[in-house]
Design a protein around this motif. Structure first.
Motif, PDB file in Angstrom:
ATOM      1  N   GLU A 216       0.864  -1.188   0.000  1.00  0.00           N
ATOM      2  CA  GLU A 216       0.000   0.000   0.000  1.00  0.00           C
ATOM      3  C   GLU A 216       0.899   1.237   0.000  1.00  0.00           C
ATOM      4  OE1 GLU A 216      -2.865   2.476   3.104  1.00  0.00           O
ATOM      5  OE2 GLU A 216      -2.442   0.348   3.486  1.00  0.00           O
ATOM      6  N   PHE A 217       0.813   2.029  -1.070  1.00  0.00           N
ATOM      7  CA  PHE A 217       1.630   3.239  -1.170  1.00  0.00           C
ATOM      8  C   PHE A 217       0.771   4.461  -0.864  1.00  0.00           C
ATOM      9  CE2 PHE A 217       3.952   0.129  -3.610  1.00  0.00           C
ATOM     10  CZ  PHE A 217       5.264   0.365  -3.214  1.00  0.00           C
ATOM     11  N   ALA A 218       1.204   5.242   0.119  1.00  0.00           N
ATOM     12  CA  ALA A 218       0.412   6.378   0.582  1.00  0.00           C
ATOM     13  C   ALA A 218       0.879   7.709   0.004  1.00  0.00           C
ATOM     14  CB  ALA A 218       0.469   6.457   2.110  1.00  0.00           C
ATOM     15  N   ALA A 219       2.176   7.832  -0.321  1.00  0.00           N
ATOM     16  CA  ALA A 219       2.695   9.130  -0.776  1.00  0.00           C
ATOM     17  C   ALA A 219       4.058   8.945  -1.423  1.00  0.00           C
ATOM     18  CB  ALA A 219       2.800  10.108   0.403  1.00  0.00           C
ATOM     19  N   THR A 220       4.499   9.982  -2.134  1.00  0.00           N
ATOM     20  CA  THR A 220       5.854  10.038  -2.677  1.00  0.00           C
ATOM     21  C   THR A 220       6.522  11.326  -2.186  1.00  0.00           C
ATOM     22  OG1 THR A 220       5.138  11.136  -4.713  1.00  0.00           O
ATOM     23  CG2 THR A 220       5.267   8.718  -4.740  1.00  0.00           C
ATOM     24  N   TYR A 221       7.848  11.392  -2.308  1.00  0.00           N
ATOM     25  CA  TYR A 221       8.590  12.578  -1.863  1.00  0.00           C
ATOM     26  C   TYR A 221       9.830  12.738  -2.720  1.00  0.00           C
ATOM     27  CZ  TYR A 221      12.099   9.535   0.275  1.00  0.00           C
ATOM     28  OH  TYR A 221      13.096   8.607   0.465  1.00  0.00           O
ATOM     29  N   ASN A 222      10.446  13.920  -2.634  1.00  0.00           N
ATOM     30  CA  ASN A 222      11.744  14.097  -3.285  1.00  0.00           C
ATOM     31  C   ASN A 222      12.813  14.600  -2.322  1.00  0.00           C
ATOM     32  OD1 ASN A 222      10.768  16.672  -3.028  1.00  0.00           O
ATOM     33  ND2 ASN A 222      11.370  17.369  -5.048  1.00  0.00           N
ATOM     34  N   LEU A 223      12.446  15.036  -1.121  1.00  0.00           N
ATOM     35  CA  LEU A 223      13.410  15.438  -0.101  1.00  0.00           C
ATOM     36  C   LEU A 223      13.099  14.689   1.184  1.00  0.00           C
ATOM     37  CD1 LEU A 223      13.577  19.305  -0.702  1.00  0.00           C
ATOM     38  CD2 LEU A 223      15.270  17.600  -1.358  1.00  0.00           C
ATOM     39  N   ILE A 224      14.109  14.077   1.794  1.00  0.00           N
ATOM     40  CA  ILE A 224      13.905  13.189   2.921  1.00  0.00           C
ATOM     41  C   ILE A 224      13.347  13.917   4.144  1.00  0.00           C
ATOM     42  CG2 ILE A 224      16.229  13.423   3.847  1.00  0.00           C
ATOM     43  CD1 ILE A 224      14.038  10.218   3.726  1.00  0.00           C
ATOM     44  N   MET A 225      13.644  15.214   4.304  1.00  0.00           N
ATOM     45  CA  MET A 225      13.089  15.946   5.440  1.00  0.00           C
ATOM     46  C   MET A 225      11.571  15.969   5.394  1.00  0.00           C
ATOM     47  SD  MET A 225      15.286  16.921   7.675  1.00  0.00           S
ATOM     48  CE  MET A 225      14.400  18.221   8.528  1.00  0.00           C
ATOM     49  N   ASN A 226      11.016  16.135   4.200  1.00  0.00           N
ATOM     50  CA  ASN A 226       9.558  16.101   4.062  1.00  0.00           C
ATOM     51  C   ASN A 226       9.016  14.708   4.326  1.00  0.00           C
ATOM     52  OD1 ASN A 226       9.355  18.814   3.434  1.00  0.00           O
ATOM     53  ND2 ASN A 226       9.543  18.478   1.236  1.00  0.00           N
ATOM     54  N   ALA A 227       9.746  13.685   3.866  1.00  0.00           N
ATOM     55  CA  ALA A 227       9.326  12.311   4.128  1.00  0.00           C
ATOM     56  C   ALA A 227       9.326  12.036   5.628  1.00  0.00           C
ATOM     57  CB  ALA A 227      10.252  11.332   3.412  1.00  0.00           C
ATOM     58  N   ALA A 228      10.365  12.491   6.331  1.00  0.00           N
ATOM     59  CA  ALA A 228      10.436  12.292   7.776  1.00  0.00           C
ATOM     60  C   ALA A 228       9.267  12.964   8.476  1.00  0.00           C
ATOM     61  CB  ALA A 228      11.761  12.830   8.304  1.00  0.00           C
ATOM     62  N   ASN A 229       8.891  14.140   8.010  1.00  0.00           N
ATOM     63  CA  ASN A 229       7.746  14.844   8.598  1.00  0.00           C
ATOM     64  C   ASN A 229       6.457  14.063   8.396  1.00  0.00           C
ATOM     65  OD1 ASN A 229       5.377  16.989   8.276  1.00  0.00           O
ATOM     66  ND2 ASN A 229       6.930  17.856   9.635  1.00  0.00           N
ATOM     67  N   MET A 230       6.284  13.485   7.215  1.00  0.00           N
ATOM     68  CA  MET A 230       5.090  12.680   6.960  1.00  0.00           C
ATOM     69  C   MET A 230       5.050  11.444   7.850  1.00  0.00           C
ATOM     70  SD  MET A 230       4.271  12.890   2.860  1.00  0.00           S
ATOM     71  CE  MET A 230       5.924  12.578   2.237  1.00  0.00           C
ATOM     72  N   VAL A 231       6.212  10.813   8.050  1.00  0.00           N
ATOM     73  CA  VAL A 231       6.272   9.646   8.933  1.00  0.00           C
ATOM     74  C   VAL A 231       5.888  10.049  10.350  1.00  0.00           C
ATOM     75  CG1 VAL A 231       7.762   7.885   9.943  1.00  0.00           C
ATOM     76  CG2 VAL A 231       8.028   8.498   7.533  1.00  0.00           C
ATOM     77  N   LEU A 232       6.448  11.151  10.820  1.00  0.00           N
ATOM     78  CA  LEU A 232       6.190  11.619  12.176  1.00  0.00           C
ATOM     79  C   LEU A 232       4.714  11.913  12.400  1.00  0.00           C
ATOM     80  CD1 LEU A 232       7.710  12.315  14.790  1.00  0.00           C
ATOM     81  CD2 LEU A 232       7.887  14.668  13.964  1.00  0.00           C
ATOM     82  N   ASN A 233       4.039  12.367  11.350  1.00  0.00           N
ATOM     83  CA  ASN A 233       2.630  12.739  11.488  1.00  0.00           C
ATOM     84  C   ASN A 233       1.670  11.642  11.035  1.00  0.00           C
ATOM     85  OD1 ASN A 233       2.323  15.697  12.440  1.00  0.00           O
ATOM     86  ND2 ASN A 233       4.052  15.737  11.012  1.00  0.00           N
ATOM     87  N   GLY A 234       2.186  10.428  10.865  1.00  0.00           N
ATOM     88  CA  GLY A 234       1.321   9.286  10.675  1.00  0.00           C
ATOM     89  C   GLY A 234       0.865   8.978   9.273  1.00  0.00           C
ATOM     90  N   VAL A 235       1.513   9.583   8.257  1.00  0.00           N
ATOM     91  CA  VAL A 235       1.120   9.277   6.877  1.00  0.00           C
ATOM     92  C   VAL A 235       1.524   7.857   6.503  1.00  0.00           C
ATOM     93  CG1 VAL A 235       1.374   9.940   4.446  1.00  0.00           C
ATOM     94  CG2 VAL A 235       1.246  11.702   6.222  1.00  0.00           C
ATOM     95  N   GLY A 236       2.679   7.430   6.980  1.00  0.00           N
ATOM     96  CA  GLY A 236       3.149   6.092   6.663  1.00  0.00           C
ATOM     97  C   GLY A 236       4.601   5.923   7.071  1.00  0.00           C
ATOM     98  N   ALA A 237       5.232   4.872   6.582  1.00  0.00           N
ATOM     99  CA  ALA A 237       6.659   4.617   6.796  1.00  0.00           C
ATOM    100  C   ALA A 237       7.392   4.880   5.486  1.00  0.00           C
ATOM    101  CB  ALA A 237       6.874   3.176   7.254  1.00  0.00           C
TER     102      ALA A 237
END
Length: 291
Positions: A216-237
């Motif tokens: 199950e893919f919830a989102a994509t990113y291009n900068l890891i800081m944004n990905a880390a923020n999404m993980v922290l806020n429960g979007v996914g791993a």
């Protein structure tokens, strides 16, 4: 189109006001208004939406803003290269960089090169490999620190010394955080965040194998800081590299079986560079740290 007029246009676009832009450019408001009208007539489009409070850009205006920024940047870069040609090595080396531990290798060489040539400056642009290649093709960037997989058939390159370890960034309160590593089976039913680059997605799909269809893919990113923020806020791993950065309340778990990625510092084949960029490339080739 004159470069001068494009600079005027960019000032108007930035300020959202003919009057403010004219004051900053030290020209009269009627002169600047006339220049913008002539630019619209030359291009055959409307660039601005005008009201008595503020000027905003039309879709064509936004397109011209992007193009004008590229044109001005390339023109300034070219002028600087010729201006400094007969002096001690100076000027600017423009490098696009992905998020990688190999930035340390590059930074160390940048510092050592400046010890020899203290007038040299660097322009570092952080982006994905695809974006960096596009800017190299346009001549805006000289070099690109590119994460594999990437097509470098059109480029010369130096292979970087470090290989990146893929893993999964999870919250510390996730059940996965109790593991030392994660397998494909562990990720079934877990919302996943993946890098946006298509070649990277193919690489991860190959690692997932038969489990890919169950993911199950919830989102994509291009900068890891944004990905880390999404993980922290429960979007996914989030899939990513084991970088030197640490994130509060997040844990990095390596993949099992392991997955690693290399990196290259690339530049266009048969490209004619400034003396400064050419010297920097040769310095990197003979730094003694290349693998």
């Amino acid at each position: 189109m004159e470069l001068r007029v494009l600079r005027y246009f960019l000032m108007v676009a930035r300020e959202g006001s003919i009057t403010k832009a004219a004051n900053l450019l030290h020209i009269t408001q009627p002169t600047l208004s006339r220049q913008m009208i002539q630019l619209e007539e030359e291009l055959g489009v409307s660039l601005f939406l005008r009201n008595k409070y503020r000027i905003t850009l039309t879709d064509d205006g936004i397109l011209l803003k992007h193009r004008a920024q590229e044109i001005i940047e390339l023109a300034d870069k070219t002028e600087e290269e010729f201006k400094n040609k007969n002096e001690e090595l100076n000027g600017k080396v423009s490098i696009g960089c992905g998020e990688t531990k190999n930035m340390s290798f590059l930074s160390q060489n940048m510092a050592n090169f400046r010890k020899k040539y203290p007038l040299v400056r660097y322009n570092i642009y952080s982006a994905t490999a695809d974006e960096i290649k596009d800017l190299m093709e346009k001549g805006i960037l000289d070099l690109g620190l590119l994460m594999e997989p990437v097509d470098i058939s059109r480029y010369e390159f130096i292979r970087m010394p470090h290989r990146e370890q893929w893993g999964l960034l999870v919250r510390t309160d996730s059940p996965l955080a109790q593991k030392e590593a994660v397998t494909q089976k562990d990720l079934v039913g877990v919302p996943l965040i993946s890098a946006k680059r298509e070649l990277v997605q193919h690489e991860l799909a190959n690692w997932m194998g038969d489990y890919y269809e169950k993911m199950e893919f919830a989102a994509t990113y291009n900068l890891i800081m944004n990905a880390a923020n999404m993980v922290l806020n429960g979007v996914g791993a989030a899939f990513g590299f084991r970088l030197e950065a640490t994130y509060e309340n997040l844990k990095f778990l390596p993949l099992s079986p392991g997955l690693e990625t290399g990196a290259v510092l690339a530049w266009k084949k048969n490209q004619i560079f400034s003396d400064t960029v050419s010297a920097f490339i040769q310095f990197l080739r003979h730094s003694g740290q290349e693998v």
